[in-house]
Design a protein around this motif. Structure first.
Motif, PDB file in Angstrom:
ATOM      1  N   ILE A  86      70.180  11.351  69.061  1.00 58.85           N
ATOM      2  CA  ILE A  86      69.175  10.916  70.013  1.00 58.85           C
ATOM      3  C   ILE A  86      67.725  11.103  69.211  1.00 58.85           C
ATOM      4  O   ILE A  86      67.299  11.974  68.911  1.00 58.85           O
ATOM      5  N   LEU A  87      66.932   9.843  69.231  1.00 59.85           N
ATOM      6  CA  LEU A  87      65.585   9.948  68.609  1.00 59.85           C
ATOM      7  C   LEU A  87      64.633  10.161  69.776  1.00 59.85           C
ATOM      8  O   LEU A  87      64.653   9.324  70.884  1.00 59.85           O
ATOM      9  N   PHE A  88      63.693  10.658  69.353  1.00 60.46           N
ATOM     10  CA  PHE A  88      62.639  11.067  70.326  1.00 60.46           C
ATOM     11  C   PHE A  88      61.380  10.298  69.970  1.00 60.46           C
ATOM     12  O   PHE A  88      61.058  10.566  68.479  1.00 60.46           O
ATOM     13  N   PRO A  89      60.348  10.120  70.831  1.00 57.40           N
ATOM     14  CA  PRO A  89      58.966   9.383  70.370  1.00 57.40           C
ATOM     15  C   PRO A  89      58.364  10.617  69.686  1.00 57.40           C
ATOM     16  O   PRO A  89      58.309  11.794  70.280  1.00 57.40           O
ATOM     17  N   LYS A  90      57.491  10.264  68.807  1.00 51.13           N
ATOM     18  CA  LYS A  90      56.676  11.519  68.251  1.00 51.13           C
ATOM     19  C   LYS A  90      55.350  11.946  69.010  1.00 51.13           C
ATOM     20  O   LYS A  90      55.127  13.114  68.780  1.00 51.13           O
ATOM     21  N   LYS A  91      54.857  11.112  69.828  1.00 48.67           N
ATOM     22  CA  LYS A  91      53.898  11.535  70.570  1.00 48.67           C
ATOM     23  C   LYS A  91      54.277  11.113  72.141  1.00 48.67           C
ATOM     24  O   LYS A  91      54.528   9.995  72.657  1.00 48.67           O
ATOM     25  N   PRO A 102      50.786  19.685  75.643  1.00 46.84           N
ATOM     26  CA  PRO A 102      51.452  19.026  74.584  1.00 46.84           C
ATOM     27  C   PRO A 102      52.982  18.798  74.575  1.00 46.84           C
ATOM     28  O   PRO A 102      53.487  19.937  75.076  1.00 46.84           O
ATOM     29  N   GLN A 103      53.639  17.802  74.017  1.00 51.77           N
ATOM     30  CA  GLN A 103      54.986  17.874  74.089  1.00 51.77           C
ATOM     31  C   GLN A 103      55.516  19.175  72.928  1.00 51.77           C
ATOM     32  O   GLN A 103      54.847  19.179  71.706  1.00 51.77           O
ATOM     33  N   THR A 104      56.497  19.807  73.341  1.00 51.38           N
ATOM     34  CA  THR A 104      57.064  20.722  72.340  1.00 51.38           C
ATOM     35  C   THR A 104      58.775  20.824  72.662  1.00 51.38           C
ATOM     36  O   THR A 104      59.094  21.121  73.805  1.00 51.38           O
ATOM     37  N   LEU A 105      59.409  20.190  71.696  1.00 54.95           N
ATOM     38  CA  LEU A 105      60.940  20.209  71.913  1.00 54.95           C
ATOM     39  C   LEU A 105      61.513  21.550  71.768  1.00 54.95           C
ATOM     40  O   LEU A 105      61.167  22.156  70.837  1.00 54.95           O
ATOM     41  N   SER A 106      62.533  22.039  72.642  1.00 51.74           N
ATOM     42  CA  SER A 106      63.243  23.159  72.439  1.00 51.74           C
ATOM     43  C   SER A 106      64.403  22.996  71.210  1.00 51.74           C
ATOM     44  O   SER A 106      64.881  21.903  71.315  1.00 51.74           O
ATOM     45  N   LYS A 173      55.846   3.796  78.646  1.00 46.78           N
ATOM     46  CA  LYS A 173      55.963   2.693  77.717  1.00 46.78           C
ATOM     47  C   LYS A 173      57.696   2.491  77.718  1.00 46.78           C
ATOM     48  O   LYS A 173      57.894   1.817  76.778  1.00 46.78           O
ATOM     49  N   ASP A 174      58.290   3.458  78.100  1.00 42.63           N
ATOM     50  CA  ASP A 174      59.824   3.392  77.740  1.00 42.63           C
ATOM     51  C   ASP A 174      60.256   3.613  76.429  1.00 42.63           C
ATOM     52  O   ASP A 174      61.344   2.874  75.889  1.00 42.63           O
ATOM     53  N   SER A 175      59.507   4.263  75.859  1.00 41.09           N
ATOM     54  CA  SER A 175      59.767   4.571  74.323  1.00 41.09           C
ATOM     55  C   SER A 175      60.933   5.209  74.087  1.00 41.09           C
ATOM     56  O   SER A 175      61.485   4.778  73.037  1.00 41.09           O
ATOM     57  N   LEU A 176      61.416   6.250  74.736  1.00 34.66           N
ATOM     58  CA  LEU A 176      62.657   6.812  74.467  1.00 34.66           C
ATOM     59  C   LEU A 176      63.936   5.855  74.655  1.00 34.66           C
ATOM     60  O   LEU A 176      64.717   5.676  73.817  1.00 34.66           O
ATOM     61  N   ASN A 177      63.904   5.001  75.602  1.00 34.85           N
ATOM     62  CA  ASN A 177      64.882   3.925  75.824  1.00 34.85           C
ATOM     63  C   ASN A 177      65.027   2.883  74.840  1.00 34.85           C
ATOM     64  O   ASN A 177      65.806   2.565  74.161  1.00 34.85           O
ATOM     65  N   ILE A 178      63.584   2.604  74.252  1.00 32.80           N
ATOM     66  CA  ILE A 178      63.439   1.279  73.161  1.00 32.80           C
ATOM     67  C   ILE A 178      64.022   2.008  71.871  1.00 32.80           C
ATOM     68  O   ILE A 178      64.547   1.273  71.093  1.00 32.80           O
ATOM     69  N   LEU A 179      63.812   3.320  71.692  1.00 31.67           N
ATOM     70  CA  LEU A 179      64.439   3.918  70.356  1.00 31.67           C
ATOM     71  C   LEU A 179      65.891   4.004  70.363  1.00 31.67           C
ATOM     72  O   LEU A 179      66.589   4.002  69.542  1.00 31.67           O
ATOM     73  N   ASN A 180      66.521   4.217  71.665  1.00 28.73           N
ATOM     74  CA  ASN A 180      67.944   4.641  71.413  1.00 28.73           C
ATOM     75  C   ASN A 180      68.826   3.504  72.173  1.00 28.73           C
ATOM     76  O   ASN A 180      70.091   3.570  72.210  1.00 28.73           O
ATOM     77  N   HIS A 181      68.074   2.720  73.112  1.00 30.77           N
ATOM     78  CA  HIS A 181      69.124   1.554  73.449  1.00 30.77           C
ATOM     79  C   HIS A 181      69.936   2.182  74.397  1.00 30.77           C
ATOM     80  O   HIS A 181      71.208   2.098  74.192  1.00 30.77           O
ATOM     81  N   PHE A 182      69.675   2.890  75.564  1.00 30.09           N
ATOM     82  CA  PHE A 182      70.493   3.618  76.350  1.00 30.09           C
ATOM     83  C   PHE A 182      71.592   2.642  77.110  1.00 30.09           C
ATOM     84  O   PHE A 182      71.141   1.513  77.361  1.00 30.09           O
ATOM     85  N   PRO A 183      72.780   3.055  77.672  1.00 26.76           N
ATOM     86  CA  PRO A 183      73.600   2.159  78.531  1.00 26.76           C
ATOM     87  C   PRO A 183      72.815   1.642  79.700  1.00 26.76           C
ATOM     88  O   PRO A 183      71.999   2.411  80.256  1.00 26.76           O
ATOM     89  N   LYS A 184      73.193   0.387  80.097  1.00 28.61           N
ATOM     90  CA  LYS A 184      72.559  -0.044  81.259  1.00 28.61           C
ATOM     91  C   LYS A 184      73.211   0.681  82.459  1.00 28.61           C
ATOM     92  O   LYS A 184      72.488   0.490  83.634  1.00 28.61           O
ATOM     93  N   ASP A 185      74.246   1.160  82.334  1.00 29.55           N
ATOM     94  CA  ASP A 185      74.943   2.099  83.358  1.00 29.55           C
ATOM     95  C   ASP A 185      74.188   3.129  83.520  1.00 29.55           C
ATOM     96  O   ASP A 185      74.218   4.233  82.653  1.00 29.55           O
TER      97      ASP A 185
END
Length: 339
Positions: A86-91, A102-106, A173-185
């Motif tokens: 899974i790819l995450f947006p940088k900002k 600010p964003q901090t991934l675990s 902006k739905d960046s996470l979905n744009i990066l990963n193309h999640f299922p429509k379901d």
């Protein structure tokens, strides 16, 4: 293929639950008709007949959509996402009730990604209280809530109203979905990720107890089969509760009773609702033969219009879960006063 082999036995559960996912589609269509036509036109006999015919065809379509073709599609979907990174947006800003940080991934061994888009009823899909209970159960496993709402203020209001203090990522902006193309379901918008953000399991553990069991097994490394509870039988008088009309500011309760008609204690493992606007409560103690347990469901709905929600009670009976339905209409306060 690790994910596929682990989730293969859960495919039938997702397949059987597909009716729940699409259950409200024709009700949304009915609300759309009400929006287009004034009430005096809807009272016309031919209009009502046309709506009923359309609803019948739509119901048949939904029925056949849940046939083996859908089951095969789910199988292929799980294969596709097995081990996928899974790819995450940088900002990205992370919002808590009243604050933005600010964003901090675990970087734990496991984390859960929950993605919610704006399609349909946004608040209905959140299940915030159920997620809070699940996160308390997991304790050390972080959850990444990614919401793609219409506005940040809408999310803040929902978090405040539900006293939900976990941080939430706002993705307008739905960046996470744009990066990963999640299922429509939407059943597959929740992921269990490893340290490297690769998918270890897919599916919503809040709306599907079998998926929840899978998540727990992967996280704990538990591969030993658990002893199954002895089965019993149940009886019930009603399966549908009509709450009538009420306003968005009001709440209503539906009560469903299950009587243990068998010879073994009845154990209610979980009660799953098809909407976050429904909050169930019940006694967790075993129900002895001959005794009755009440499942109380509180409904709080902001969106006006007709609704019909499904309540699934998972317990130690052969045909588990037992499904109940709650229906009613949420009307504007002025509209109710006029009546």
């Amino acid at each position: 293929m690790a994910l596929f082999m682990k989730q293969k036995k859960y495919i039938n559960t997702n397949y059987l639950n597909c009716n729940i996912t699409y259950l409200n589609t024709w009700h949304n269509y009915y609300n759309f008709i009400k929006f287009l036509y004034p009430s005096h036109i809807l009272k016309s006999g031919w209009i009502v007949m046309m709506i009923r015919i359309i609803v019948c065809f739509l119901s048949l379509f939904l029925l056949f959509a849940c046939q083996p073709k859908d089951k095969n599609r789910v199988t292929e979907l799980i294969k596709t996402w097995d081990g996928k990174e899974i790819l995450f947006p940088k900002k990205m800003n992370m919002v808590q009730v009243g604050d933005s940080i600010p964003q901090t991934l675990s970087w734990e061994n496991y984390k859960i990604l929950i993605y919610v888009d704006t399609n349909g009823c946004f608040t209905c899909k959140l299940h915030l209280m159920e997620w809070e209970d699940f996160m308390n159960e997991l304790d050390s496993v972080p959850a990444l809530f990614y919401f793609a709402p219409k506005s940040t203020e809408e999310v803040k209001d929902i978090l405040k109203e539900n006293l939900f203090y976990y941080p939430v990522y706002i993705d307008e902006k739905d960046s996470l979905n744009i990066l990963n193309h999640f299922p429509k379901d939407e059943r597959f918008h929740t992921f269990l990720l490893d340290r490297n953000n690769r998918v270890k399991a897919i599916g919503n553990p809040i709306t599907n107890p079998q998926i929840k069991e899978l998540y727990l097994k992967v996280i704990t490394g538990d591969t030993l089969p658990k002893k199954q509870a002895a089965q019993t039988t149940v009886g019930y008088e009603i399966t549908v509760c009509d709450l009538g009309e009420f306003t968005p500011k009001e709440s209503r309760e539906a009560v469903f009773s299950l009587k243990n008609t068998g010879t073994q204690p009845l154990l209610v493992a979980d009660v799953v609702t098809s909407c976050g606007c429904a909050t169930p409560r019940y006694d967790k103690k075993p129900v002895n033969p001959g005794e009755t347990i009440n499942i109380i469901v509180e409904m709080k709905i902001k969106e006006e219009g007709y609704f019909e929600k499904t309540i699934s009670v998972y317990c130690n009976i052969p045909d588990s879960p037992v499904r109940f339905r709650i229906k009613g209409s949420v009307v504007h306060e002025k509209e109710r006063t006029l009546r």
